[in-house]
Design a protein around this motif. Sequence first.
Motif, PDB file in Angstrom:
ATOM      1  N   TYR A  70       0.916  -1.081   0.068  1.00 30.54           N
ATOM      2  CA  TYR A  70       0.018   0.221   0.015  1.00 30.54           C
ATOM      3  C   TYR A  70       0.777   1.172  -0.103  1.00 30.54           C
ATOM      4  O   TYR A  70       2.234   1.087   0.222  1.00 30.54           O
ATOM      5  CB  TYR A  70      -0.866   0.072   1.278  1.00 30.54           C
ATOM      6  N   VAL A  71       0.352   2.454  -0.397  1.00 28.42           N
ATOM      7  CA  VAL A  71       0.934   3.610  -0.213  1.00 28.42           C
ATOM      8  C   VAL A  71       0.503   4.684   0.816  1.00 28.42           C
ATOM      9  O   VAL A  71      -0.785   4.386   0.970  1.00 28.42           O
ATOM     10  CB  VAL A  71       1.072   4.438  -1.758  1.00 28.42           C
ATOM     11  N   PHE A  72       1.125   5.481   1.213  1.00 26.03           N
ATOM     12  CA  PHE A  72       0.588   6.478   2.099  1.00 26.03           C
ATOM     13  C   PHE A  72       0.568   7.862   1.490  1.00 26.03           C
ATOM     14  O   PHE A  72       1.710   8.352   0.999  1.00 26.03           O
ATOM     15  CB  PHE A  72       1.309   6.623   3.248  1.00 26.03           C
ATOM     16  N   ASP A  73      -0.671   8.639   1.470  1.00 33.54           N
ATOM     17  CA  ASP A  73      -0.570   9.868   0.907  1.00 33.54           C
ATOM     18  C   ASP A  73      -0.910  10.969   1.973  1.00 33.54           C
ATOM     19  O   ASP A  73      -1.612  10.403   3.081  1.00 33.54           O
ATOM     20  CB  ASP A  73      -1.861  10.229  -0.092  1.00 33.54           C
ATOM     21  N   THR A  74      -0.318  11.981   2.256  1.00 34.48           N
ATOM     22  CA  THR A  74      -0.462  12.948   2.988  1.00 34.48           C
ATOM     23  C   THR A  74      -1.412  14.040   2.977  1.00 34.48           C
ATOM     24  O   THR A  74      -1.688  14.298   1.543  1.00 34.48           O
ATOM     25  CB  THR A  74       0.799  13.620   3.823  1.00 34.48           C
ATOM     26  N   VAL A  75      -2.128  14.432   3.866  1.00 38.27           N
ATOM     27  CA  VAL A  75      -3.421  15.386   3.583  1.00 38.27           C
ATOM     28  C   VAL A  75      -3.230  16.413   4.511  1.00 38.27           C
ATOM     29  O   VAL A  75      -2.901  16.491   5.732  1.00 38.27           O
ATOM     30  CB  VAL A  75      -4.701  14.657   3.745  1.00 38.27           C
ATOM     31  N   SER A  76      -3.568  17.837   3.961  1.00 39.11           N
ATOM     32  CA  SER A  76      -3.699  19.082   4.821  1.00 39.11           C
ATOM     33  C   SER A  76      -4.515  20.213   4.039  1.00 39.11           C
ATOM     34  O   SER A  76      -4.186  20.381   2.800  1.00 39.11           O
ATOM     35  CB  SER A  76      -2.232  19.541   5.041  1.00 39.11           C
ATOM     36  N   ASP A  77      -5.481  20.770   4.569  1.00 38.01           N
ATOM     37  CA  ASP A  77      -6.256  21.868   4.146  1.00 38.01           C
ATOM     38  C   ASP A  77      -6.651  21.434   2.996  1.00 38.01           C
ATOM     39  O   ASP A  77      -6.836  22.267   1.801  1.00 38.01           O
ATOM     40  CB  ASP A  77      -5.324  23.184   3.850  1.00 38.01           C
ATOM     41  N   GLY A  78      -7.297  20.112   2.713  1.00 39.56           N
ATOM     42  CA  GLY A  78      -7.934  19.784   1.467  1.00 39.56           C
ATOM     43  C   GLY A  78      -7.198  19.377   0.262  1.00 39.56           C
ATOM     44  O   GLY A  78      -7.329  19.088  -0.687  1.00 39.56           O
TER      45      GLY A  78
END
Length: 198
Positions: A70-78
Amino acid sequence: MSEDLHARWACCFSPAEVAQHLTGVAAPWCVAAGWALDLFRGEQTREHGDIEIAVPAAAFPLIRDRFPGYVFDTVSDGRIWENATPQELAATHQTWLRDPATGNYLLDVFREPHDGDTWICRRDEGIRLPYRDIIHHTEDGVPYLAPELVLLFKAKHAREKDQADFDATVPHLTPAQRATLAGLLARVHPGHPWLADL
């Protein structure tokens, strides 16, 4: 959350599936947000659009290693940074586990500030509690965040689902948990309307 993004969360893990992946991991972790309140109450009370867990930021590599393929995406302010770099991870605290074969998101990981075995509140760094005191477990061993802390985080926006979670959870809190939540709300969100019901 857009309709397309919501659809990409439709196949997310259950709390039991997350626990299975993380069995024996050498770091404190717990289910957070709405699912944590359902685990506290012992039943699923509403639909959940995703599932969140909280982990000490420094322990994130241990969590990541439990999800090969699997991969991890990072998220911030949409905004979403796919397959996040170490620099992008360092600049944010929220990380989404993605199945690269389908594009679906399966798990939301909050990388929390901490000092060793002490959790530090993102909203007020003066609030520091030992992990052993804030992580509870279901009868079958799934760890979840203490309900008074879940409600503290939900208080910021108090959306319709957050109000429903508050109303459904408060009757199950012990007097000590109510007092803790009231103290935290008064400190982080002075004058919050929930204080009148505690």
